[in-house]
Design an enzyme around this catalytic site. Sequence first.
Site, PDB file in Angstrom:
ATOM      1  N   LYS A 124      -1.100  10.943  -5.353  1.00  0.00           N
ATOM      2  CA  LYS A 124      -1.755   9.646  -5.150  1.00  0.00           C
ATOM      3  C   LYS A 124      -3.264  10.209  -4.921  1.00  0.00           C
ATOM      4  CE  LYS A 124      -0.875   4.896  -5.999  1.00  0.00           C
ATOM      5  NZ  LYS A 124       0.224   4.195  -7.161  1.00  0.00           N
ATOM      6  N   ASP A 164      -3.425   2.029 -11.116  1.00  0.00           N
ATOM      7  CA  ASP A 164      -2.850   1.777  -9.967  1.00  0.00           C
ATOM      8  C   ASP A 164      -3.600   0.456 -10.203  1.00  0.00           C
ATOM      9  OD1 ASP A 164      -0.257   1.969  -7.975  1.00  0.00           O
ATOM     10  OD2 ASP A 164      -2.460   1.521  -6.905  1.00  0.00           O
ATOM     11  N   THR A 207       6.111  -0.592 -16.267  1.00  0.00           N
ATOM     12  CA  THR A 207       6.036  -0.855 -15.160  1.00  0.00           C
ATOM     13  C   THR A 207       7.026  -2.345 -14.606  1.00  0.00           C
ATOM     14  OG1 THR A 207       4.718  -0.001 -13.974  1.00  0.00           O
ATOM     15  CG2 THR A 207       5.668  -1.037 -12.203  1.00  0.00           C
TER      16      THR A 207
HETATM   17  P1  NDP Z   1      -3.611  -4.581 -11.386  1.00  0.00           P
HETATM   18  O1  NDP Z   1      -5.164  -4.355 -10.229  1.00  0.00           O
HETATM   19  O2  NDP Z   1      -3.382  -4.955 -12.374  1.00  0.00           O
HETATM   20  O3  NDP Z   1      -3.243  -6.241 -10.632  1.00  0.00           O
HETATM   21  C1  NDP Z   1      -3.054  -6.416  -8.933  1.00  0.00           C
HETATM   22  C2  NDP Z   1      -2.490  -7.452  -8.945  1.00  0.00           C
HETATM   23  O4  NDP Z   1      -2.190  -7.934  -7.524  1.00  0.00           O
HETATM   24  C3  NDP Z   1      -3.968  -7.831  -8.937  1.00  0.00           C
HETATM   25  O5  NDP Z   1      -2.796  -9.818  -9.342  1.00  0.00           O
HETATM   26  C4  NDP Z   1      -4.394  -8.431  -7.467  1.00  0.00           C
HETATM   27  O6  NDP Z   1      -4.907  -9.733  -7.375  1.00  0.00           O
HETATM   28  C5  NDP Z   1      -3.270  -8.763  -6.590  1.00  0.00           C
HETATM   29  N1  NDP Z   1      -3.960  -8.488  -5.395  1.00  0.00           N
HETATM   30  C6  NDP Z   1      -4.373  -7.219  -4.846  1.00  0.00           C
HETATM   31  N2  NDP Z   1      -4.192  -6.717  -3.870  1.00  0.00           N
HETATM   32  C7  NDP Z   1      -4.167  -8.183  -3.348  1.00  0.00           C
HETATM   33  C8  NDP Z   1      -3.906  -8.391  -1.698  1.00  0.00           C
HETATM   34  N3  NDP Z   1      -4.211  -7.876  -0.779  1.00  0.00           N
HETATM   35  N4  NDP Z   1      -4.033  -9.304  -1.894  1.00  0.00           N
HETATM   36  C9  NDP Z   1      -3.196 -10.577  -2.860  1.00  0.00           C
HETATM   37  N5  NDP Z   1      -3.098  -9.841  -3.912  1.00  0.00           N
HETATM   38  C10 NDP Z   1      -3.661  -8.613  -3.997  1.00  0.00           C
HETATM   39  O7  NDP Z   1      -2.657  -4.210  -9.966  1.00  0.00           O
HETATM   40  P2  NDP Z   1      -1.074  -3.850 -10.445  1.00  0.00           P
HETATM   41  O8  NDP Z   1      -0.322  -4.428 -10.827  1.00  0.00           O
HETATM   42  O9  NDP Z   1      -0.772  -1.783 -12.084  1.00  0.00           O
HETATM   43  O10 NDP Z   1      -0.081  -3.183  -9.377  1.00  0.00           O
HETATM   44  C11 NDP Z   1       0.566  -3.902  -7.825  1.00  0.00           C
HETATM   45  C12 NDP Z   1       1.361  -3.221  -7.946  1.00  0.00           C
HETATM   46  O11 NDP Z   1       2.621  -2.917  -8.318  1.00  0.00           O
HETATM   47  C13 NDP Z   1       0.947  -2.799  -6.747  1.00  0.00           C
HETATM   48  O12 NDP Z   1       1.615  -2.323  -5.766  1.00  0.00           O
HETATM   49  C14 NDP Z   1       0.581  -0.907  -7.445  1.00  0.00           C
HETATM   50  O13 NDP Z   1       0.781   0.297  -6.473  1.00  0.00           O
HETATM   51  C15 NDP Z   1       2.153  -0.865  -7.677  1.00  0.00           C
HETATM   52  N6  NDP Z   1       2.375  -0.556  -8.649  1.00  0.00           N
HETATM   53  C16 NDP Z   1       1.879  -0.310  -9.855  1.00  0.00           C
HETATM   54  C17 NDP Z   1       2.480   0.475 -10.973  1.00  0.00           C
HETATM   55  C18 NDP Z   1       1.852   0.583 -12.611  1.00  0.00           C
HETATM   56  O14 NDP Z   1       2.053   1.038 -13.802  1.00  0.00           O
HETATM   57  N7  NDP Z   1       0.568   0.210 -12.397  1.00  0.00           N
HETATM   58  C19 NDP Z   1       3.301   1.622 -11.291  1.00  0.00           C
HETATM   59  C20 NDP Z   1       4.372   1.044 -10.238  1.00  0.00           C
HETATM   60  C21 NDP Z   1       3.580   0.546  -8.918  1.00  0.00           C
HETATM   61  P3  NDP Z   1      -6.731  -9.928  -7.511  1.00  0.00           P
HETATM   62  O15 NDP Z   1      -6.739  -9.612  -8.842  1.00  0.00           O
HETATM   63  O16 NDP Z   1      -7.257 -10.892  -6.820  1.00  0.00           O
HETATM   64  O17 NDP Z   1      -7.334  -8.476  -6.451  1.00  0.00           O
END
Ligand code: NDP
Length: 444
Positions: A124, A164, A207
């Site tokens: 990672k 991510d 995902t």
């Molecule tokens: P994105 O950046 O596309 O979206 C993240 C989302 O989560 C946004 O809506 C963001 O809001 C919100 N968010 C981030 N940090 C916080 C926080 N501290 N408190 C509240 N909301 C928060 O990321 P992904 O959708 O790709 O990833 C989301 C999760 O899924 C993560 O945990 C990631 O590790 C996991 N994941 C992702 C994969 C992938 O293929 N993308 C694969 C496996 C797991 P804002 O825009 O306001 O920051």
Amino acid sequence: MNIEHIMDKVKARNPGEKEFHQAVLEVLESVEPVMKKRPEYAQACILERMVEPERQIIFRVPWMDDQGEVHVNRGFRVEFNSAIGPYKGGLRFHPSVYIGIIKFLGFEQIFKNSLTGLPIGGGKGGSDFDPKGKSDSEVMRFCQSFMSELFRHIGPNTDVPAGDIGVGGREIGFMYGQYKKLTNRFESVLTGKGINWGGSLVRPEATGYGAVYFTEEMLKTTGETFEGKKVVISGSGNVAQYAAEKVNQLGGKVVTLSDSNGFIHDPNGIEGERWKFVMDLKNVRRGRIEEYAKKFNVDYHEGKRPWEVPCEIALPCATQNEISLDDAKMLVNNGCMAVAEGANMPSTPDAAEYFVNNGVLFGPAKAANAGGVATSGLEMCQNHIGLSWTFEEVDRQLHQIMVNIHKNSYEAAEKYGHKGNLIVGANIAGFVKVADAMLDQGLV
Ligand code: NDP
């Protein structure tokens, strides 16, 4: 095996890295019954070796903003375990990133990747850079600077990063361009690439779709389906968006989405034009979820998470530790029957335990969100053979992988006396394959 002894060492060696400690403790507790049955693992110090990354790289990332001001961020890549394949795992760009977050994610990735059944090891990376509010050219300059160091450490058979939080198609594109310029090679070194230059169909959806396929399998064990169920989703990024789309396709109703500022509650269901609005808002205009509430005249809850909204199914798809014990109690009291973790480690350990002990079908992140990395594995496979599969073909393989992950986790839990506990099952099923590979390969 003495869990406390190993944990003490992990804490002493990795001081203050609480997310990493949390992730390690969960795995150590889960694999205890396996360690009893397989003394050769303890003899070879498999656990002590697994909790220590094979390699950790920390580097300076200087870049210039549009006003000509210079900024310095920190870049990370933790290459955790290559026993079953090249390191594989995403890059996270978020101001909260530090080595402890990257290690927790890299550690989890080892077992998740093993569960997919594909030959991929765990790693990672990322940076404390915040892409929010930055122009495209600022993001490009940052990505180019980041890759100017990272390129030395990665390669199609060494380490293959992906996206991510904060790293989507735009960032992967800028990083890939820089890698190509530096190495003069067009190769499968990143996944999540654009569809015209080596990407795979279904990777953006994978995902979210995968988490919903996994939930479907959990529901099947009690004769249930998504049809007519109210579903609460957190986040509004990549994972949340496609989880919502798949829930809609399966007849469920998505009533919430969120971002780091708050959540929206739309009792009518976030589908059709409303879902498309979110896609444009988040992926093109890069705005805040509050705009949805204004546009469709629904409630917006500033500074809150959506767990207070009654639902049958909850899909946390934002970030780590976003469901506390109190949230878990509220969900259960309100009739929630299934929780699947689209995000990584979104439930605190006591929340996860509460779900399991209260008969909630609980899909831990390692299993439930493995569809993303699995489809990245399928992207690598297509790159290696020089072909592109159809949407239907990749989706079929993704679906089958999620069915297998559920089956293997369910069976491992049952075999080791924890029937129905998919936390234990997923950890064991992922662990055994990697542990055996490490034994086979000797003390390296
Ligand atoms: P994105 O950046 O596309 O979206 C993240 C989302 O989560 C946004 O809506 C963001 O809001 C919100 N968010 C981030 N940090 C916080 C926080 N501290 N408190 C509240 N909301 C928060 O990321 P992904 O959708 O790709 O990833 C989301 C999760 O899924 C993560 O945990 C990631 O590790 C996991 N994941 C992702 C994969 C992938 O293929 N993308 C694969 C496996 C797991 P804002 O825009 O306001 O920051």
